[in-house]
Design a protein around this motif. Structure first.
Motif, PDB file in Angstrom:
ATOM      1  N   GLN A  34      56.567  44.318  45.488  1.00 24.62           N
ATOM      2  CA  GLN A  34      55.285  43.658  45.711  1.00 24.62           C
ATOM      3  C   GLN A  34      54.193  44.319  44.861  1.00 24.62           C
ATOM      4  OE1 GLN A  34      55.218  40.838  47.928  1.00 24.62           O
ATOM      5  NE2 GLN A  34      57.373  41.273  47.521  1.00 24.62           N
ATOM      6  N   PHE A  35      53.155  43.536  44.547  1.00 25.26           N
ATOM      7  CA  PHE A  35      51.977  44.104  43.900  1.00 25.26           C
ATOM      8  C   PHE A  35      51.347  45.127  44.848  1.00 25.26           C
ATOM      9  CE2 PHE A  35      52.290  40.388  41.227  1.00 25.26           C
ATOM     10  CZ  PHE A  35      51.631  40.709  40.058  1.00 25.26           C
ATOM     11  N   THR A  38      46.891  45.201  42.334  1.00 21.26           N
ATOM     12  CA  THR A  38      46.264  43.884  42.242  1.00 21.26           C
ATOM     13  C   THR A  38      46.539  43.108  43.515  1.00 21.26           C
ATOM     14  OG1 THR A  38      46.622  43.881  39.846  1.00 21.26           O
ATOM     15  CG2 THR A  38      46.090  41.771  40.881  1.00 21.26           C
ATOM     16  N   ASN A 208      51.769  35.556  37.906  1.00 19.19           N
ATOM     17  CA  ASN A 208      50.775  36.217  37.070  1.00 19.19           C
ATOM     18  C   ASN A 208      49.548  35.350  36.814  1.00 19.19           C
ATOM     19  OD1 ASN A 208      53.714  37.233  35.675  1.00 19.19           O
ATOM     20  ND2 ASN A 208      52.320  38.795  36.432  1.00 19.19           N
ATOM     21  N   ALA A 231      48.610  36.551  40.909  1.00 14.88           N
ATOM     22  CA  ALA A 231      49.062  37.900  41.247  1.00 14.88           C
ATOM     23  C   ALA A 231      48.698  38.233  42.685  1.00 14.88           C
ATOM     24  CB  ALA A 231      48.426  38.904  40.291  1.00 14.88           C
ATOM     25  N   SER A 235      55.996  40.902  42.403  1.00 19.10           N
ATOM     26  CA  SER A 235      55.819  41.183  40.976  1.00 19.10           C
ATOM     27  C   SER A 235      57.161  41.006  40.284  1.00 19.10           C
ATOM     28  CB  SER A 235      55.309  42.618  40.774  1.00 19.10           C
ATOM     29  OG  SER A 235      55.402  42.987  39.422  1.00 19.10           O
ATOM     30  N   ASN A 258      51.437  45.390  37.808  1.00 19.25           N
ATOM     31  CA  ASN A 258      50.249  44.828  38.456  1.00 19.25           C
ATOM     32  C   ASN A 258      49.464  43.896  37.533  1.00 19.25           C
ATOM     33  OD1 ASN A 258      49.887  46.141  41.284  1.00 19.25           O
ATOM     34  ND2 ASN A 258      50.576  47.801  39.946  1.00 19.25           N
TER      35      ASN A 258
END
Length: 356
Positions: A34-35, A38, A208, A231, A235, A258
């Motif tokens: 995971q992000f 961000t 993204n 985002a 990811s 990120n």
């Protein structure tokens, strides 16, 4: 330009694609991809609480329409998987839950089924969900790798789909070992496909984000909807980094873990340049509060993937409980903002940007 026929994949190529599909599921479920830095940007917005709603909660209506199809709620089970036995189980469970609650569903990239028709049944969910809004899915970049109108039609026909998602994933392809990175001239090919395909085409990122500038070009090319897929959620740079055997690819995935435009920013930017284009907001949505925020910001549907994936792997009961939770959370937002329908969420003053 799109009348070319893809060469039949070798057994080795087909096996590699299936292995990649299995790896993606494993990594998403078992690793932290995971992000972290961000976010989806939704924490910057807050609903104005209404202490006296003057409505009956039981009469709140979450229904909506997308591509002229009535949905029970503005929810999309976002594109995830296909091509393996585990993926088949997941897709079948997701289709049954989508049918029960009258919500939309997309499948993962069908390239694996084009390369190996034997795995086509892992995507073929229409018999389980005859009434849902259902999206086929191919990578847009494949139009530069011998794919054309024939492969797109086969993907749509396999699902009896209502639309075709063309996913855009330049960062993922950069990090994926031997990724397909020739994106030259794709916009013109997308425009041709939009003219020839008998169903709508949806342009979708994979996590993204789609900027206003790119959305404008895609709309001019003829796409019928934009899935910003910003985002803040999974990811795919991290996913491909976890899969990579080469040190450079692993480093690339870490460096760009990120990278991207937050979902909230994408929704507001795309809506600003086009008041009419249908927008799907996905990327880091985790609950009904997130869903109602993106609807208030201008999205027409809210797509969730990871929460549905986790629940589908667990059980049918877990899936049902997830949807019931989402519906309860969305209904609570409407009730506590004094709105009986989703349209009221876009009334000025209902959702405000928070100044930190």
């Amino acid at each position: 330009m799109l009348n070319q026929i893809a060469e039949k994949a070798t057994p080795e190529q087909a096996t590699l694609t299936q292995t990649r599909k299995a790896d993606h599921l494993r990594v998403c479920l078992e690793e932290d991809v995971q992000f972290h830095q961000t976010t989806n940007g939704l924490e910057r917005y807050r609903f104005t609480h209404c202490c006296l709603p003057e409505i009956d909660r039981s009469e709140i209506d979450l229904s909506t329409t997308f591509f002229q199809k009535k949905l029970g709620a503005p929810l999309l089970i976002s594109s995830m998987t296909g091509g393996t036995e585990q993926a088949k189980m997941i897709n079948y469970r997701l289709a049954e839950i989508a049918q029960h609650y009258r919500i939309a569903m997309g499948v993962g990239s069908q390239r694996v089924a084009i390369e190996n028709p034997q795995v086509a049944p892992t995507f073929a969910v229409r018999s389980l969900a005859p009434d849902i809004l259902l999206f086929a899915n191919l990578g847009a970049v494949q139009l530069n790798y011998k794919y054309g109108i024939d492969e797109c039609l086969r993907s749509v026909d396999l699902l009896e789909a209502d639309a075709l998602i063309l996913h855009l994933n330049p960062l993922q392809e950069c990090i994926q070992t031997n990724g397909d990175t020739n994106f030259r001239g794709l916009l013109a090919k997308i425009a041709t496909l939009c003219q020839k395909l008998p169903v709508p085409v949806i342009a979708k990122e994979v996590g993204n984000g789609i900027s206003a500038q790119m959305a404008e070009k895609l709309i001019e090319a003829g796409v019928s909807a934009i899935d910003v897929a910003g985002a803040g959620g999974t990811s795919w740079a991290k996913v491909e980094s976890e899969r990579a055997s080469e040190p450079r690819q692993r480093r690339l995935g870490t460096t760009f873990a990120n990278w991207g435009l937050p979902t909230a920013e994408c929704v507001t930017a795309v809506r600003a340049i086009s008041p009419q284009i249908p927008i799907i907001a996905s990327g880091g949505l985790r609950n009904g509060l997130d869903v109602t925020k993106v609807i208030a910001l201008g999205a027409d549907l809210a797509g969730l993937a990871f929460p549905f994936l986790k629940a589908a792997v667990e059980s049918e009961t877990a899936l049902s409980e997830l949807v019931e939770d989402l519906l309860a959370e969305m209904t609570t937002v409407l009730f506590c903002t004094g709105n009986a329908t989703l349209a009221g969420l876009r009334t000025p003053g209902v959702l405000e940007r928070v100044t930190f």
